[in-house]
Design a protein around this motif. Structure first.
Motif, PDB file in Angstrom:
ATOM      1  N   GLN A   8      45.350  39.707  41.054  1.00 27.98           N
ATOM      2  CA  GLN A   8      45.096  39.677  42.496  1.00 27.98           C
ATOM      3  C   GLN A   8      44.468  38.359  42.903  1.00 27.98           C
ATOM      4  O   GLN A   8      44.811  37.788  43.940  1.00 27.98           O
ATOM      5  N   ARG A   9      43.550  37.850  42.103  1.00 26.40           N
ATOM      6  CA  ARG A   9      42.912  36.562  42.395  1.00 26.40           C
ATOM      7  C   ARG A   9      43.930  35.421  42.325  1.00 26.40           C
ATOM      8  O   ARG A   9      43.901  34.507  43.143  1.00 26.40           O
ATOM      9  N   GLU A  49      44.299  43.365  36.297  1.00 29.76           N
ATOM     10  CA  GLU A  49      44.749  43.554  37.689  1.00 29.76           C
ATOM     11  C   GLU A  49      43.925  42.697  38.640  1.00 29.76           C
ATOM     12  O   GLU A  49      44.471  42.059  39.549  1.00 29.76           O
ATOM     13  N   ASP A  50      42.623  42.662  38.448  1.00 28.73           N
ATOM     14  CA  ASP A  50      41.743  41.830  39.274  1.00 28.73           C
ATOM     15  C   ASP A  50      42.146  40.360  39.142  1.00 28.73           C
ATOM     16  O   ASP A  50      42.239  39.631  40.130  1.00 28.73           O
ATOM     17  N   GLN A  61      47.180  35.654  42.824  1.00 28.41           N
ATOM     18  CA  GLN A  61      48.060  35.804  43.981  1.00 28.41           C
ATOM     19  C   GLN A  61      47.371  35.312  45.249  1.00 28.41           C
ATOM     20  O   GLN A  61      47.979  34.625  46.067  1.00 28.41           O
TER      21      GLN A  61
END
Length: 163
Positions: free
Chosen positions: A137-138, A133-134, A140
């Motif tokens: 997010q990075r 998930e991290d 994106q």
């Protein structure tokens, strides 16, 4: 002193594997990690023994994660790597019986034990799903689309994705 970066490397490999539904070959993973496929096979074999990854031979074969990302913790992977030493520091033991050395070593042993326990507890709480998930997010935040971007070089301003 050389640092043991196997945990970091294995997490890197596993997150790449998580980005594809198809099995990944040792050769493809080794190319991403700039290492030898034998190194990848040796490490992943240890993870297979702990049922974190599966492998299939032959055409279309390779390595895959065989459990849900949310069910694999950093501690699981740390254990599969045979619990490498967490800290490079240690005690001086050249003067057995020296009361100063005993006092120093006692204080350091307590600090090392406390730090190790806290780190291992953190490893038990962090899952591959959280790392994935991290990562997403990075990606994106940097404007990438597609499955994943392996490396972005500072002098490469294109948005080419490789993995």
């Amino acid at each position: 002193m050389k640092r043991d970066s196997r945990l970091s490397g294995v997490l890197h490999v596993l997150l790449h594997m998580a980005e594809t539904e198809a099995p990944m070959t040792s050769e493809a993973l080794a190319a991403m990690m700039k290492t030898n496929p034998v190194v990848i096979r040796r490490i992943l074999a240890g993870l297979r023994e702990h049922q974190l990854v599966c492998s299939a031979k032959g055409h279309g074969g390779g390595w895959q994660i065989c459990r849900a990302l949310a069910d694999i913790t950093l501690h699981d992977i740390y254990r599969a790597l045979d619990e490498p030493t967490l800290f490079a520091m240690g005690n001086r033991t050249e003067a057995p019986g020296c009361l100063v050395e005993e006092a120093v070593n006692s204080a350091l042993n307590h600090a090392f034990e406390e730090a190790e326990n806290r780190l291992l507890e953190h490893f038990r709480r962090v899952t591959l799903a959280q790392l994935s998930e991290d990562f997403h997010q990075r990606m994106q935040a940097r404007g990438f689309s597609g499955s994943h971007a392996h490396s972005i070089f500072p002098d490469d301003h294109s948005t080419s994705e490789q993995g």
